[in-house]
Design a protein around this motif. Structure first.
Motif, PDB file in Angstrom:
ATOM      1  N   ALA A 246       1.953  -1.596  -4.520  1.00 59.03           N
ATOM      2  CA  ALA A 246       2.853  -1.370  -5.657  1.00 59.03           C
ATOM      3  C   ALA A 246       2.060  -1.091  -6.923  1.00 59.03           C
ATOM      4  N   ASN A 262      12.206   1.083  -2.327  1.00 61.87           N
ATOM      5  CA  ASN A 262      11.598   0.026  -1.518  1.00 61.87           C
ATOM      6  C   ASN A 262      12.666  -0.870  -0.893  1.00 61.87           C
ATOM      7  N   SER A 295       5.849  -5.635  -2.414  1.00 60.84           N
ATOM      8  CA  SER A 295       6.055  -4.564  -3.389  1.00 60.84           C
ATOM      9  C   SER A 295       7.285  -4.830  -4.240  1.00 60.84           C
TER      10      SER A 295
END
Length: 380
Positions: A246, A262, A295
Motif C-alpha cells: 500500500a 482493495n 493494505s
C-alpha cells in the motif's frame, strides 16, 4: 518511537488469545472463553473514545502515564482469578484500563514526516503493528500451553509496562500539542463520512470478531491447539506485505479509490474461507485475507484523517475503534457460541458475508467520503 512502543504492541497482540486460553483451561468451555475475551474487548472498545478524548484535550504524556501502570497491574491480577464471576470482572476491568498506545502514535506521524510521505509512514507503522501481532499470538500460545501457563500473562504485563513507559518519556510525545478547535468546528458525529465508516465498522467488526474466536475454537475442536498461533502468524505476515505494498502505490491511487478497489479484492479472496480446515487451507486463505487487510488498514487511516473534523486527531480514530471494536467483541461472543453450537466454519461464512456487505456500503456511499478522493494531506 517505533522501537519504544514495540513491546507494548507485542503485548496487545497477546492479551486476547491469552484471555481465551486462561479461561478455557480454567473452565474448559469454548463458549465462555469466547465470552470473556469478547467482554474484555467490548469494555476496552467502549472506553477507547474516552481515553483518546483525553489525548486531544491534555496531550499524550498524562494519559499514558496513568493507564500504562494500571493496565499492567490489571493483567497481573488476572493470573490470580479462576472462577467465572471473578474472570468476568477482571476481564471487564482490564479492558477499561487499556492505554491508547497505537492511538497515541498515529497523530505523531503528521508532525514527523513530510505530507507526501504520509502513506509510506502509515504503511510502515501498520507493518510494525502487524509484526507485533505475529509474534504476540505465537508467544502467548507457546507460554499458555507450556508447563508454566501463568508466564503468558506475566510476560504480557511486563511488555506493556516497558513499551508504554518508554513511549511516554520520548521528547516527540511530550512535545505534541492537541489541535486547537474553534466554535465553527462541527462535532465528529455530524460528519456524514464518519457516520458511514461507523456503520461499516459495525459490519466488519462483527465478522472480524467471529473469525478471531472461530480460529482457536476450530483448532481446539480438532485437537490441534498449537496451530492457533501459526495460523494467525501466517495471516499477520501477509498483512505486513499488504501494508508495505500500500505504501508503494502512493502515487497512483487516491485513498478512496485504493480503499474501494482493495475492498473488492478482500471480498473475493475471503469467499472460500468457510471451506477451510485447521491446516494448510486455512493458512492459505487466511494469508490472502491478511494481504488485503494489511493494505486496507493503510487506506482506512488515510480516509479517517481526510474526513475527520479539526481537533479530533486522536479521538476520531478512537471513536472508529470504539464502534468497530465493540462490534468485534460482540462478534467474539457470538462466534464462541456458534462455534460450539453450530460450527466454526459457519462463523467463517459470516465473516466473508460481512466483507461483501462492507464493500457494497462503501461503494454506495462513496460521495460521503469525497474528501479522501484526492492526493495530499487534509486541509484544516
Amino acid at each position: 518511537m517505533i522501537l519504544a512502543s514495540f513491546p507494548a504492541r507485542l503485548a496487545y497482540g497477546m492479551i486476547g488469545l491469552g484471555l481465551y486460553f486462561k479461561t478455557y483451561h480454567a473452565l474448559h468451555s469454548i463458549a465462555f472463553a469466547g465470552f470473556v475475551a469478547g467482554l474484555n474487548g467490548i469494555s476496552g472498545a467502549l472506553s477507547t473514545s474516552i481515553r483518546t478524548s483525553m489525548i486531544d484535550r491534555f496531550g499524550m504524556r498524562i494519559p499514558l502515564r496513568i493507564f500504562v501502570p494500571l493496565y499492567a497491574s490489571a493483567i497481573l491480577l488476572l493470573n490470580f482469578v479462576h472462577g467465572r464471576t471473578s474472570l468476568v470482572f477482571a476481564a471487564f476491568f482490564l479492558g477499561i484500563c487499556g492505554p491508547p498506545i497505537n492511538l497515541s502514535i498515529r497523530p505523531l506521524w503528521r508532525h514527523i514526516v513530510p505530507p507526501h510521505d504520509m502513506r509510506k509512514a502509515l504503511a510502515i507503522d501498520t507493518s510494525v503493528m502487524t509484526t507485533a501481532s505475529i509474534f504476540g499470538p505465537v508467544l502467548v500460545t507457546y507460554l499458555s500451553l507450556s508447563a508454566h501457563p501463568a508466564s503468558a500473562l506475566l510476560t504480557c504485563s511486563a511488555l506493556i509496562f516497558l513499551g508504554g513507559i518508554s513511549l511516554s518519556v520520548l521528547s516527540v510525545t511530550n512535545q505534541w500539542k492537541p489541535e486547537v478547535k474553534s466554535k465553527s468546528d462541527i462535532g465528529i458525529f455530524r460528519v456524514p463520512g464518519i457516520r458511514l465508516l461507523m456503520v461499516e465498522g459495525i459490519i466488519i467488526g462483527l465478522g472480524a470478531g467471529m473469525f478471531q474466536i472461530a480460529v482457536p475454537a476450530f483448532t481446539s475442536i480438532r485437537h490441534v491447539e498449537r496451530l492457533t498461533g501459526t495460523i494467525f502468524a501466517v495471516s499477520s505476515i501477509a498483512s505486513i506485505i499488504g501494508a508495505l505494498l500500500a505504501g508503494v502505490i502512493g502515487k497512483h491511487l487516491t485513498p478512496l479509490n485504493a480503499f474501494i478497489r482493495n475492498y473488492y479484492l478482500w471480498a473475493l479472496v475471503g469467499l472460500p474461507l468457510f471451506l477451510t480446515t485447521p491446516g494448510w487451507s486455512l493458512m492459505l486463505v487466511g494469508g490472502l485475507i491478511g494481504l488485503t487487510v494489511g493494505s486496507q488498514q493503510v487506506f482506512y487511516l488515510e480516509i479517517v484523517e481526510a474526513v475527520r473534523p479539526r481537533g479530533t486527531a486522536a479521538s476520531a480514530l478512537g471513536w472508529m475503534w470504539t464502534v468497530e471494536g465493540s462490534a468485534a467483541s460482540v462478534g467474539s461472543w457470538i462466534g464462541g457460541s456458534l462455534s460450539q453450537s453450530v460450527s466454526p466454519q459457519f462463523c467463517f461464512l459470516c465473516t466473508s458475508i460481512s466483507v461483501v456487505i462492507g464493500a457494497v456500503m462503501v461503494r454506495s456511499g462513496k460521495g460521503l467520503l469525497k474528501a479522501a478522493d484526492k492526493f495530499g494531506p487534509r486541509e484544516d
